[in-house]
Design a protein around this motif. Structure first.
Motif, PDB file in Angstrom:
ATOM      1  N   THR A  46       0.789  -1.013  -0.199  1.00  0.00           N
ATOM      2  CA  THR A  46       0.108   0.009  -0.105  1.00  0.00           C
ATOM      3  C   THR A  46       0.732   1.134   0.150  1.00  0.00           C
ATOM      4  OG1 THR A  46      -1.791  -0.942   1.279  1.00  0.00           O
ATOM      5  CG2 THR A  46      -1.710   1.309   1.206  1.00  0.00           C
ATOM      6  N   TRP A  47       0.412   2.046  -0.715  1.00  0.00           N
ATOM      7  CA  TRP A  47       1.226   3.583  -0.817  1.00  0.00           C
ATOM      8  C   TRP A  47       0.391   4.584  -0.418  1.00  0.00           C
ATOM      9  CZ3 TRP A  47       0.974   6.976  -5.250  1.00  0.00           C
ATOM     10  CH2 TRP A  47       2.037   8.310  -5.422  1.00  0.00           C
ATOM     11  N   ASN A  48       0.794   5.507   0.438  1.00  0.00           N
ATOM     12  CA  ASN A  48       0.210   6.524   1.032  1.00  0.00           C
ATOM     13  C   ASN A  48       0.511   8.094   0.788  1.00  0.00           C
ATOM     14  OD1 ASN A  48      -0.089   4.209   3.389  1.00  0.00           O
ATOM     15  ND2 ASN A  48      -1.998   5.138   3.072  1.00  0.00           N
ATOM     16  N   PRO A  49       0.193   8.536  -0.592  1.00  0.00           N
ATOM     17  CA  PRO A  49       0.778   9.727  -0.798  1.00  0.00           C
ATOM     18  C   PRO A  49      -0.378  10.805   0.043  1.00  0.00           C
ATOM     19  CG  PRO A  49      -0.326   8.915  -2.675  1.00  0.00           C
ATOM     20  CD  PRO A  49      -0.203   7.742  -1.556  1.00  0.00           C
ATOM     21  N   HIS A  50       0.287  12.093   0.172  1.00  0.00           N
ATOM     22  CA  HIS A  50      -0.797  13.079   0.802  1.00  0.00           C
ATOM     23  C   HIS A  50      -0.252  14.309   0.487  1.00  0.00           C
ATOM     24  CE1 HIS A  50       2.683  13.913   3.527  1.00  0.00           C
ATOM     25  NE2 HIS A  50       2.639  12.626   3.608  1.00  0.00           N
ATOM     26  N   TRP A  51      -1.185  15.387   0.018  1.00  0.00           N
ATOM     27  CA  TRP A  51      -0.474  16.550  -0.274  1.00  0.00           C
ATOM     28  C   TRP A  51      -1.998  17.497  -0.185  1.00  0.00           C
ATOM     29  CZ3 TRP A  51      -1.950  12.790  -3.734  1.00  0.00           C
ATOM     30  CH2 TRP A  51      -3.156  13.227  -4.829  1.00  0.00           C
ATOM     31  N   THR A  52      -1.586  18.975  -0.302  1.00  0.00           N
ATOM     32  CA  THR A  52      -2.890  19.844  -0.162  1.00  0.00           C
ATOM     33  C   THR A  52      -3.072  20.250  -1.577  1.00  0.00           C
ATOM     34  OG1 THR A  52      -1.749  20.603   1.713  1.00  0.00           O
ATOM     35  CG2 THR A  52      -3.415  22.070   0.802  1.00  0.00           C
ATOM     36  N   ILE A  53      -4.443  20.314  -2.009  1.00  0.00           N
ATOM     37  CA  ILE A  53      -4.678  20.611  -3.366  1.00  0.00           C
ATOM     38  C   ILE A  53      -4.427  22.204  -3.329  1.00  0.00           C
ATOM     39  CG2 ILE A  53      -6.647  20.912  -4.979  1.00  0.00           C
ATOM     40  CD1 ILE A  53      -6.357  18.044  -4.603  1.00  0.00           C
ATOM     41  N   ASP A  54      -3.854  22.710  -4.329  1.00  0.00           N
ATOM     42  CA  ASP A  54      -3.545  24.066  -4.435  1.00  0.00           C
ATOM     43  C   ASP A  54      -3.391  24.487  -5.903  1.00  0.00           C
ATOM     44  OD1 ASP A  54      -3.129  26.715  -3.993  1.00  0.00           O
ATOM     45  OD2 ASP A  54      -1.364  26.666  -3.016  1.00  0.00           O
ATOM     46  N   GLN A  55      -4.503  24.356  -6.695  1.00  0.00           N
ATOM     47  CA  GLN A  55      -3.930  24.587  -8.220  1.00  0.00           C
ATOM     48  C   GLN A  55      -5.698  25.011  -8.576  1.00  0.00           C
ATOM     49  OE1 GLN A  55      -2.986  20.392  -8.885  1.00  0.00           O
ATOM     50  NE2 GLN A  55      -4.071  20.677 -10.766  1.00  0.00           N
ATOM     51  N   PRO A  56      -5.952  25.687  -9.605  1.00  0.00           N
ATOM     52  CA  PRO A  56      -6.967  26.234 -10.337  1.00  0.00           C
ATOM     53  C   PRO A  56      -8.130  24.780 -10.529  1.00  0.00           C
ATOM     54  CG  PRO A  56      -5.487  27.024 -11.514  1.00  0.00           C
ATOM     55  CD  PRO A  56      -4.854  26.109 -10.553  1.00  0.00           C
ATOM     56  N   ALA A  57      -9.162  25.184 -10.722  1.00  0.00           N
ATOM     57  CA  ALA A  57     -10.070  24.017 -11.250  1.00  0.00           C
ATOM     58  C   ALA A  57      -9.780  23.478 -12.365  1.00  0.00           C
ATOM     59  CB  ALA A  57     -11.568  24.623 -11.241  1.00  0.00           C
ATOM     60  N   ALA A  58      -9.783  22.140 -12.626  1.00  0.00           N
ATOM     61  CA  ALA A  58      -9.192  21.509 -13.714  1.00  0.00           C
ATOM     62  C   ALA A  58      -9.806  20.007 -13.717  1.00  0.00           C
ATOM     63  CB  ALA A  58      -7.685  21.468 -13.758  1.00  0.00           C
ATOM     64  N   THR A  59      -9.645  19.434 -15.120  1.00  0.00           N
ATOM     65  CA  THR A  59      -9.936  18.030 -15.121  1.00  0.00           C
ATOM     66  C   THR A  59      -8.571  17.254 -15.209  1.00  0.00           C
ATOM     67  OG1 THR A  59     -12.119  18.459 -16.160  1.00  0.00           O
ATOM     68  CG2 THR A  59     -11.187  16.269 -16.510  1.00  0.00           C
ATOM     69  N   SER A  60      -7.941  16.525 -14.121  1.00  0.00           N
ATOM     70  CA  SER A  60      -7.187  15.852 -14.246  1.00  0.00           C
ATOM     71  C   SER A  60      -7.203  14.111 -14.301  1.00  0.00           C
ATOM     72  CB  SER A  60      -6.272  16.053 -13.058  1.00  0.00           C
ATOM     73  OG  SER A  60      -5.912  17.371 -12.796  1.00  0.00           O
ATOM     74  N   TRP A  61      -6.258  13.603 -14.209  1.00  0.00           N
ATOM     75  CA  TRP A  61      -6.359  11.881 -14.305  1.00  0.00           C
ATOM     76  C   TRP A  61      -5.582  11.408 -13.458  1.00  0.00           C
ATOM     77  CZ3 TRP A  61      -4.955   8.392 -18.263  1.00  0.00           C
ATOM     78  CH2 TRP A  61      -4.122   8.885 -19.247  1.00  0.00           C
ATOM     79  N   TYR A  62      -5.804   9.955 -13.238  1.00  0.00           N
ATOM     80  CA  TYR A  62      -4.713   9.139 -12.721  1.00  0.00           C
ATOM     81  C   TYR A  62      -4.672   7.840 -13.312  1.00  0.00           C
ATOM     82  CZ  TYR A  62      -8.833   6.697 -10.351  1.00  0.00           C
ATOM     83  OH  TYR A  62      -9.828   6.366  -9.843  1.00  0.00           O
TER      84      TYR A  62
END
Ligand code: C2O
Ligand code: CU
Ligand code: CU
Length: 481
Positions: A129-145
């Protein structure tokens, strides 16, 4: 042949080709309701942290009705749930790999520290299991994974691993439809070659481009239909294909409005009749419907090897009565500010060679190709010699300055992270880098035709504190997958 015989022959061949594609363009064959990926519900901690859980696993899917085949997905047999989060949110991911082989999960389009990026340097072993974490700080957008294990990305994505990641920003999207699954609909476009038994075939690492499929899937649905009930619908369209480029239009040639690109909204809606998307690119469009109508969304051939073939993708069926939608705003308040290039900006040049190298070098996980000071705005010049390619840079937002000296189309002039680089052309990008420094962990830049990415058309850069570039080691310890 005289003129009359010629005309007769031409008419016949026209007829023949119309017959040949009859099954593809006959709207009555679009009988399966479009699958819309569910929204992934986070667990919200007391401190507001939002925890999302993703599990990579195998399962069974039916691309052709009644013919289940093995596919891979997140939390289900195919693709993955849509993650939706807002600017300012604290995010914690729990990503478990239940496959039999190592993979990774890359957040394509997210601005985050290199260790959280999910590229080839953040492998998840089977069972781990991998546990990345971050704070979303960017404009509204459509990203993907999607997975990003070096040399295996094409295969893992072709098996079905990909999902959408929507970023909201209450600094303003007023007036745009935003009710997920109602008037805000994700469309993940992918093409596959399907065998008689319905299983995806073909080697994603063979040939010049890998997979160029003859079956078009939208959200994993082959020949789907979508019922809409509002006057206007926003579609977030992702090209999740291995290699195919789409030129999207409606069968009746209607115009529609592009409101956003990869990395954010446009300053104002741009009216078009067609948009082009290479693998990894996204576009947000708003389409108006009239009550009771039906229309096909299709892709038409262009002039490149990666966009051959006319295919109908989706039938959209408007209800007999439509709910009123807000008027499309004239300006989009949530659009990110234009990227300003300083006059002394660093210029870096990247030459795409063949289909497996950049600047003459194949990807090497232990080599740092570029060292960039945090917060820099640079000009990246991408030159292409032979095959069509595109170019994606992790972590950044960029704007296209020009393509062979020509300004990009209006709808492609906003913030992006992936751009088409036609053969024998040079694309200049104004690239805005982030502020997370980590001299030991690289981000990637690469062609997003997955066959090319996997065979080495990829490089690595690190972001470092300004003024320290000379002290940064150019080799890192890297285990090779
Ligand atoms: Cu869509 Cu390097 O990724
Ligand atoms: Cu990416
Ligand atoms: Cu390429």
């Amino acid at each position: 042949m005289n003129r009359r015989q010629f005309l007769a022959a031409a008419a016949l061949s026209g007829l023949a080709s119309a017959c040949g594609s009859a099954s593809a363009s006959d709207p009555t064959t679009f009988r399966t309701e479009l699958r819309v990926p569910p929204l992934l519900d986070p667990k919200v901690d007391k401190d507001g942290t939002r925890r999302f859980t993703l599990t990579m696993r195998r399962g069974l899917s039916e691309f052709l009705p009644g013919r289940p085949v093995e596919t891979w997905g997140f939390n289900g047999p195919l693709l993955g749930p849509t993650i939706r989060a807002a600017r300012g949110d604290e995010i914690r991911m729990t990503v478990t790999n239940r496959l039999d082989e190592v993979s990774t999960v890359h957040w394509h389009g997210m601005r985050l520290p290199a260790k959280m990026d999910g590229g080839p340097h953040q492998p998840i072993e089977p069972g781990a299991t991998w546990n990345p974490h971050w704070t979303i700080d960017q404009p509204a957008a459509t990203s993907w994974y999607h997975p990003h294990p070096h040399g295996q990305t094409a295969r893992h994505v072709y098996r079905g691993l990909a999902g959408m990641f929507i970023v909201d920003d209450d600094r303003g999207e007023a007036g745009l439809p935003s009710r997920y699954g109602v008037d805000d609909i994700p469309l993940i476009l992918q093409d596959k070659n399907l065998a008689e038994d319905g299983s995806p075939t073909g080697d994603p690492l063979k040939g010049t481009f890998g997979i160029l499929g003859d079956h078009m899937l939208v959200n994993g649905t082959h020949r789907g239909f979508l019922n809409v009930g509002t006057e206007r619908v926003r579609f977030r369209i992702l090209n999740g294909s291995n290699a195919r480029m789409y030129h999207l239009t409606f069968a009746d040639g209607r115009s529609f409005h592009v409101v956003g690109g990869d990395a954010g909204l446009l300053a104002a809606p741009v009216e078009v009749e067609r948009v082009s998307l290479t693998p990894g690119e996204r576009v947000e469009v708003v389409v108006a419907f009239t009550a009771g109508e039906q229309v096909l969304l299709r892709t038409v051939s262009g002039s490149d090897d990666i966009d051959e073939g006319d295919f109908d993708l989706l039938k959209i069926v408007a209800a007999p009565r439509l709910t009123a939608s807000p008027r499309l705003p004239g300006r989009l308040a949530g659009a990110p500010a234009p990227i300003v290039v300083p006059s002394n900006a660093t210029v870096r040049r990247f030459r795409l060679n063949g289909h497996d190298a950049i600047n003459g070098k194949e990807m090497d996980m232990s080599r740092i190709d570029e060292v960039v000071p945090a917060g820099a705005v640079e000009i990246w010049e991408v030159e292409n010699t032979v095959y069509p390619h595109n170019f994606h840079i992790h972590e950044v937002a960029f704007q296209v300055i020009d393509v062979d000296g020509q300004k990009p189309a209006g709808y492609a002039s906003g913030h992006k992270d992936t751009v088409y680089v036609p053969s024998k052309s040079t694309v200049r990008l104004a690239v805005q880098f982030g502020r997370f420094t980590d001299p030991g962990t690289p981000y990637m830049y690469h062609c997003h035709i997955l066959r090319h990415e996997d065979s080495g058309m990829m490089g690595q850069f690190v972001i470092v504190p300004p003024g320290t570039a000379n002290q940064v080691p150019r080799t890192i310890a890297a285990h090779h997958l």
